[in-house]
Design an enzyme around this catalytic site. Structure first.
Site, mmCIF file in Angstrom:
data_model
loop_
_atom_site.group_PDB
_atom_site.id
_atom_site.type_symbol
_atom_site.label_atom_id
_atom_site.label_comp_id
_atom_site.label_asym_id
_atom_site.label_seq_id
_atom_site.Cartn_x
_atom_site.Cartn_y
_atom_site.Cartn_z
ATOM 1 C CG ASP A 12 36.776 35.939 48.369
ATOM 2 O OD1 ASP A 12 37.388 36.820 48.995
ATOM 3 O OD2 ASP A 12 36.186 34.996 48.939
ATOM 4 C CG HIS A 29 42.941 44.953 48.129
ATOM 5 N ND1 HIS A 29 41.950 44.009 47.981
ATOM 6 C CD2 HIS A 29 42.980 45.267 49.459
ATOM 7 C CE1 HIS A 29 41.400 43.760 49.158
ATOM 8 N NE2 HIS A 29 42.013 44.497 50.070
ATOM 9 C CG LEU A 123 33.435 43.630 27.610
ATOM 10 C CD1 LEU A 123 32.516 42.440 27.858
ATOM 11 C CD2 LEU A 123 34.839 43.307 28.128
#
Length: 234
Positions: A12, A29, A123
């Site tokens: 956020d 963004h 991962l």
């Protein structure tokens, strides 16, 4: 050591970062996408097996069309441009959420990256795309209702129902969330992994996502490792 197996993050603050810089929200963004790479590599270096990032929610469609279109294009570019990072670091990519609504090219980019990284073991990075926990749970119940008879459902114990729900969620093969981080100063989890984060340790920071640095993640991880997790016990 009390290391988390699964970290989830709500990214956020991109828009507010851009506003503070005198830039368009879309630039926020774009800058935030760079932090995704840093955070993913940080998790890989810490040998944390699973990282889930809230990339686009079912509620994000309410944003202006120009911003939504930019996010879709940015995501597609990210999936193509970051392929070397996934390959070099032996990272597996997965997506959760309902991607059926996406364009064919975006769906293909998602499926391609999932395919070429499926055997990577360092991962697993999961992007939550067109994801909302209410939507996920509703889709799971519809799936179960369509495959099980009312008689069968009525005969199940509570623990059996819980196991069946777990086995049919988007995250069926993933461990529950140990550590949930939200940047940007808000202190809520916004319909993100509600079922899976039922015993997660929560971390909220006022740092905007594009300003997040691995040093702050180091501090959070140290805090996590010192917490006593009892899961309802003594």
């Amino acid at each position: 050591m009390n290391m988390p197996k699964h970290i989830a993050m709500i990214m956020d603050g991109n828009g507010r970062w851009a506003k503070a810089q005198g830039k368009k929200r879309t630039q926020g963004h774009k800058e935030g996408a760079k932090i995704v790479r840093d955070v993913t590599q940080w998790c890989a270096n810490k040998h944390i097996p699973y990282l889930t990032l809230y990339a686009f929610s079912t509620e994000n469609w309410k944003r202006p069309k120009i911003e939504v279109d930019f996010l879709m294009n940015l995501l597609e570019k990210y999936l193509h441009n970051e392929q070397p990072m996934y390959m070099k670091n032996h990272i597996r990519f997965r997506a959760i959420g309902d991607i059926s609504i996406f364009s064919t090219t975006l769906k293909n980019a998602i499926l391609e990256l999932e395919h070429i990284t499926q055997n990577h073991t360092n991962l697993t990075q999961i992007l939550a795309l067109n994801y909302g926990s209410h939507d996920e749970i509703a889709r799971t119940f519809i799936k179960l209702a369509n495959t099980l008879s009312p008689t069968h459902l009525a005969a199940l114990s509570t623990s059996e129902v819980i196991d069946m729900i777990n086995a049919n969620l988007d995250t069926a093969t993933l461990p529950d969330v140990d550590m949930l981080i939200r940047t940007g100063g808000e202190k809520r989890i916004s319909n993100f992994l509600l079922w899976q984060a039922s015993y997660a340790e929560l971390f909220f920071t006022s740092t905007l996502w594009p300003n997040l640095r691995t040093q702050e993640l180091d501090s959070m991880l140290e805090d996590f490792m010192q917490r006593k997790r009892r899961f309802g016990g003594l």
